[in-house]
Design an enzyme around this catalytic site. Structure first.
Site, PDB file in Angstrom:
ATOM      1  N   GLU A 116      10.886 -11.756 -18.597  1.00 39.70           N
ATOM      2  CA  GLU A 116      10.532 -10.905 -19.744  1.00 39.70           C
ATOM      3  C   GLU A 116      11.656 -10.886 -20.760  1.00 39.70           C
ATOM      4  OE1 GLU A 116       9.375  -7.040 -18.270  1.00 39.70           O
ATOM      5  OE2 GLU A 116       7.958  -7.926 -16.869  1.00 39.70           O
ATOM      6  N   PHE A 151       0.840  -1.203   0.000  1.00 40.73           N
ATOM      7  CA  PHE A 151       0.000   0.000   0.000  1.00 40.73           C
ATOM      8  C   PHE A 151       0.874   1.250   0.000  1.00 40.73           C
ATOM      9  CE2 PHE A 151      -3.550   2.745   1.506  1.00 40.73           C
ATOM     10  CZ  PHE A 151      -4.474   2.372   0.544  1.00 40.73           C
ATOM     11  N   GLY A 152       1.832   1.257  -0.934  1.00 40.82           N
ATOM     12  CA  GLY A 152       2.634   2.461  -1.171  1.00 40.82           C
ATOM     13  C   GLY A 152       1.859   3.344  -2.143  1.00 40.82           C
ATOM     14  N   ARG A 153       2.606   4.167  -2.880  1.00 38.79           N
ATOM     15  CA  ARG A 153       1.952   5.136  -3.765  1.00 38.79           C
ATOM     16  C   ARG A 153       0.983   4.484  -4.742  1.00 38.79           C
ATOM     17  NH1 ARG A 153       7.285   6.436  -3.921  1.00 38.79           N
ATOM     18  NH2 ARG A 153       7.912   8.444  -3.071  1.00 38.79           N
ATOM     19  N   ILE A 154       1.451   3.400  -5.407  1.00 35.60           N
ATOM     20  CA  ILE A 154       0.608   2.823  -6.467  1.00 35.60           C
ATOM     21  C   ILE A 154      -0.591   2.077  -5.867  1.00 35.60           C
ATOM     22  CG2 ILE A 154       0.584   1.300  -8.502  1.00 35.60           C
ATOM     23  CD1 ILE A 154       3.599   1.999  -8.854  1.00 35.60           C
ATOM     24  N   ARG A 208       3.561  -3.975   4.848  1.00 37.45           N
ATOM     25  CA  ARG A 208       4.491  -4.221   5.959  1.00 37.45           C
ATOM     26  C   ARG A 208       4.195  -3.294   7.134  1.00 37.45           C
ATOM     27  NH1 ARG A 208      10.490  -4.088   3.949  1.00 37.45           N
ATOM     28  NH2 ARG A 208       9.601  -2.109   3.375  1.00 37.45           N
ATOM     29  N   GLY A 246       3.069  -0.444 -17.778  1.00 35.88           N
ATOM     30  CA  GLY A 246       2.644   0.355 -16.620  1.00 35.88           C
ATOM     31  C   GLY A 246       2.889   1.853 -16.749  1.00 35.88           C
ATOM     32  N   HIS A 248       4.483  -5.054 -20.319  1.00 34.66           N
ATOM     33  CA  HIS A 248       5.086  -4.143 -19.329  1.00 34.66           C
ATOM     34  C   HIS A 248       4.838  -2.665 -19.708  1.00 34.66           C
ATOM     35  CE1 HIS A 248       8.414  -4.011 -16.055  1.00 34.66           C
ATOM     36  NE2 HIS A 248       7.628  -2.956 -15.963  1.00 34.66           N
ATOM     37  N   ARG A 297       6.279  -6.599 -10.380  1.00 34.28           N
ATOM     38  CA  ARG A 297       7.408  -7.288 -11.011  1.00 34.28           C
ATOM     39  C   ARG A 297       7.017  -8.755 -11.178  1.00 34.28           C
ATOM     40  NH1 ARG A 297       9.095  -3.175 -12.546  1.00 34.28           N
ATOM     41  NH2 ARG A 297      11.140  -2.227 -12.216  1.00 34.28           N
TER      42      ARG A 297
HETATM   43  C1  DGY Z   1       9.420   0.878 -13.184  1.00 37.32           C
HETATM   44  O1  DGY Z   1       9.677   2.077 -13.278  1.00 37.32           O
HETATM   45  O2  DGY Z   1       9.907   0.160 -12.313  1.00 37.32           O
HETATM   46  C2  DGY Z   1       8.429   0.338 -14.142  1.00 37.32           C
HETATM   47  O3  DGY Z   1       8.306  -1.030 -14.058  1.00 37.32           O
HETATM   48  C3  DGY Z   1       8.745   0.782 -15.561  1.00 37.32           C
HETATM   49  O4  DGY Z   1       7.523   0.883 -16.187  1.00 37.32           O
END
Ligand code: DGY
Length: 324
Positions: free
Chosen positions: A267, A154-157, A177, A287, A285, A238
């Site tokens: 990957e 539960f960090g930023r993302i 954590r 994101g 990938h 990841r």
């Molecule tokens: C990161 O910044 O770690 C991302 O996986 C890249 O998109």
């Protein structure tokens, strides 16, 4: 004197222009991942490495470039870099947190919707010209509204994901954590639960932890065995956080219903069954892949390396102990 920078891969034009103005820049002319030997050769006599999450920056590589003064990663994750080896040589390692939060949460939520509502399968049907018309029983998916979203991390993302979940009336439970304060939990509208409970009760389980030895295969056979048969796993963090072979088995045996994946263990290769299982949505990938976000990532990486080269502590240094 401008710092001498080696950049391993082309990045957005605004960042290249900034780097060309403020540094003596060498850019990998081939648009592909360079080998260790090629990075070492390109870095000789250079002060700074601006690298990507696909570049393995090992202890050997770091030791082979005595002139190196900073390793600036173009990405928030930095598991591609041997930070301990850099720290031992007092080389700052930097990353780009914050600027990719919203884009990554967008992709995680897009995967959640796409997997629940079978968008990949539906698109393949239409494009293959096999669609024979509306059918009351065709491609029935899973309801999103009112379901339980479990967030691991539960960090930023993770927090940005919780904000998106509100609009869909999802019940959000999380494990992290460090637990948030009651006031913070109330502000996000989320409830803390132990890790095993989040895994076992979520309709959608979305992963938002960093990858490190502790999170390697955090989700594997034991976790899949406790998940709901209707559960959908979302991974935008990841690949190796999930045991991909165990995931395939869980999907095949219907221990879980589906998976939406932006990241993979090896990957760009996927566990072969993932190419064909219909209940999986897979994307490459993506994101942080918007021009705005990638530009901000590049500018942050550039600021980090310029600060380090001028002897200051960079704004986003992951081994700040070297400045103590
Ligand atoms: C990161 O910044 O770690 C991302 O996986 C890249 O998109």
């Amino acid at each position: 004197m401008k710092p001498k920078v080696f950049l391993t891969r082309e990045i957005p034009p605004a960042v290249l222009a900034f780097l060309r103005e403020h540094t003596d820049l060498t850019l990998n002319p081939a648009d592909r991942v360079l080998s260790r030997a090629e990075i070492i050769a390109g870095l000789q006599g250079r002060d700074a490495l601006l690298c990507n999450i696909t570049d393995a920056i090992s202890a050997e590589l770091i030791a082979a470039v005595p002139s190196l003064r900073v390793i600036a990663n173009f990405g928030v994750g930095f598991n591609n870099i041997d930070v301990a080896a850099a720290t031992a040589r007092k080389i700052p390692v930097t990353n780009t947190p914050g600027v990719l939060t919203e884009a990554t949460a967008d992709i995680a939520f897009a995967l959640l919707l796409a997997t629940a509502r079978r968008l990949g399968e539906g698109e393949r049907l239409v494009r293959s010209q096999q669609w024979t018309g509306w059918n009351p029983m065709q491609m029935l998916g899973t309801d999103v509204t009112g379901a339980t979203l479990g967030l691991i991390g539960f960090g930023r993302i993770g927090q940005a994901m919780a904000k998106r979940a509100r609009g869909f009336d999802l019940n959000v439970i999380y494990w992290n954590r460090t637990r948030l304060s009651t006031a913070e939990e109330a502000a996000f509208g989320v409830t803390f639960r132990p890790f095993d409970e989040v895994v076992a009760t979520a309709n959608f389980l979305s992963l938002h932890v960093a990858y490190n030895p502790e999170t390697h295969h955090l989700i594997g056979e034991n976790q899949f065995a406790t998940m709901l048969p209707s559960a959908i796993l979302i991974n935008t963090a990841r690949g190796p956080i999930v045991d991909e072979k165990a995931l395939v088995e869980a999907l095949r045996t219907q221990q879980i219903a589906g998976a939406g994946l932006d990241v993979f263990e090896k990957e760009p290769a996927l566990e072969p069954a993932l190419y064909t299982l219909n209940q999986v949505v897979v994307i490459p990938h993506l994101g942080s892949a918007t021009i705005g976000t990638r530009t901000k990532m590049g500018m942050l990486a550039a600021q980090n390396l310029l600060a380090a080269c001028s002897g200051q502590r960079p704004p986003h240094c992951v081994n700040p102990q070297i400045y103590l």
